[in-house]
Design an enzyme around this catalytic site. Structure first.
Site, PDB file in Angstrom:
ATOM      1  CD1 TRP A  14     -84.823  11.075 -45.590  1.00  0.00           C
ATOM      2  CD2 TRP A  14     -84.816  12.797 -47.020  1.00  0.00           C
ATOM      3  NE1 TRP A  14     -83.655  11.772 -45.398  1.00  0.00           N
ATOM      4  CE2 TRP A  14     -83.623  12.827 -46.266  1.00  0.00           C
ATOM      5  CE3 TRP A  14     -85.023  13.787 -47.993  1.00  0.00           C
ATOM      6  CZ2 TRP A  14     -82.646  13.818 -46.450  1.00  0.00           C
ATOM      7  CZ3 TRP A  14     -84.049  14.765 -48.182  1.00  0.00           C
ATOM      8  CH2 TRP A  14     -82.878  14.784 -47.410  1.00  0.00           C
ATOM      9  CE  LYS A  15     -91.782   6.366 -43.600  1.00  0.00           C
ATOM     10  NZ  LYS A  15     -92.705   5.503 -42.912  1.00  0.00           N
ATOM     11  CD  GLU A 100     -94.829   3.962 -45.332  1.00  0.00           C
ATOM     12  OE1 GLU A 100     -94.154   4.622 -46.151  1.00  0.00           O
ATOM     13  OE2 GLU A 100     -94.706   4.084 -44.095  1.00  0.00           O
ATOM     14  N   GLY A 176     -93.944   4.069 -38.194  1.00  0.00           N
ATOM     15  CA  GLY A 176     -94.674   5.338 -38.117  1.00  0.00           C
ATOM     16  C   GLY A 176     -95.678   5.386 -36.981  1.00  0.00           C
ATOM     17  N   GLY A 237     -87.507   6.128 -40.657  1.00  0.00           N
ATOM     18  CA  GLY A 237     -88.430   7.035 -41.330  1.00  0.00           C
ATOM     19  C   GLY A 237     -88.458   8.385 -40.652  1.00  0.00           C
ATOM     20  N   GLY A 238     -89.427   8.578 -39.763  1.00  0.00           N
ATOM     21  CA  GLY A 238     -89.657   9.874 -39.126  1.00  0.00           C
ATOM     22  C   GLY A 238     -88.412  10.557 -38.585  1.00  0.00           C
TER      23      GLY A 238
END
Ligand code: PEP
Length: 255
Positions: A14-15, A100, A176, A237-238
């Site tokens: 989910w970052k 990241e 991303g 991710g997204g």
């Protein structure tokens, strides 16, 4: 995926997204979509949502992961979180060495190795991220880069512990960006990683380790990616922030 010999895992990263109430609402939407899954679903949420997430998934087949952990057990490390803090809450997985973290927070192969060892010692399942930058792929050194990352991440880790690790192959140029690796590129890199693990630990251990693909995996491309023999699910991710999309990926990995 080869589900007969290893576990397929679909993990959402989910970052830095979702407040606690938003996290609870998203997990409540994911639960029914994961109910009949023939894969392990994991949600890797921000630290502040971990307790909420652990409560929300109680009695379901979903596990909770953190997105980082420090390599010391305690001490003067302002802003950091230890393995025992995560274990106490009921966290099962932890992402280590995400690109990241490497790009923005000075993570190195050495700290990835230290964090992996500490996570294993404390009973957390590490999801160790590796993958090449765009220019590294373009200059033809993907194999060299990924092999080095694997060798260093596993330095000093026993075969018994190595078998507990999950690896996420994440080409940095695909994270991303909406630019997914082709299923052939994903298979080639995941196979390369398995070959390196075979050199380090032998075929049985290498065959048992889950190797995910990550990098703009979504509802439309997941089925083709996870159909590849050495791609044992995904780190997403997204698309993990939308329950229906994440549910479609879980479904694709459950075939
Ligand atoms: C990730 O954060 O690990 C990732 C793969 O992100 P995305 O799916 O958005 O590319």
């Amino acid at each position: 995926m080869k589900k007969d010999i290893r576990k397929a895992i679909i993990a959402g990263n989910w970052k830095m997204n979702k407040t606690r109430s938003e996290a609870k609402a998203l997990i409540d939407e994911i639960i029914p979509l994961s109910q009949n899954a023939d894969c392990q679903t994991v949600v890797c949420v921000p630290y502040t949502n971990l307790e909420t997430a652990v409560q929300a998934v109680k009695g379901t087949n979903i596990k909770v992961g953190a997105q980082n952990v420090h390599f010391e057990e305690n001490g003067a490390f302002t802003g950091e979180i230890s393995v025992s803090m995560l274990k106490e809450i009921g966290v099962s997985y932890v992402i280590i060495g995400h690109s990241e973290r490497r790009q923005y927070f000075g993570e190195t192969d050495e700290t990835v190795n230290k964090r992996t060892k500490t996570a294993l010692a404390g009973g957390l399942i590490p999801i160790v991220c590796v993958g090449e930058l765009l220019w590294e792929r373009e200059t033809g050194i993907t194999e060299e880069v990924v092999s080095r990352q694997i060798k260093l991440a596993f330095f000093g880790i026993s075969a018994a512990d190595a078998a507990k690790v999950v690896i996420a192959y994440e080409p940095v140029w695909a994270i991303g960006t909406g630019k997914t690796a082709t299923s052939e590129q994903a298979q080639e890199a995941c196979k390369l990683i398995r070959d390196r693990l075979c050199t380090l630990y032998g075929k049985d251990i290498a065959d048992s380790i889950t190797i995910q693909y990550g990098g703009s995996m979504n509802a439309a491309n997941a089925a083709e990616l996870v159909a590849k023999e050495d791609v044992d699910g995904g780190l997403i991710g997204g698309a993990s922030l939308k329950a229906t999309d994440f549910g479609e990926i879980i479904k694709a990995a459950s075939v």
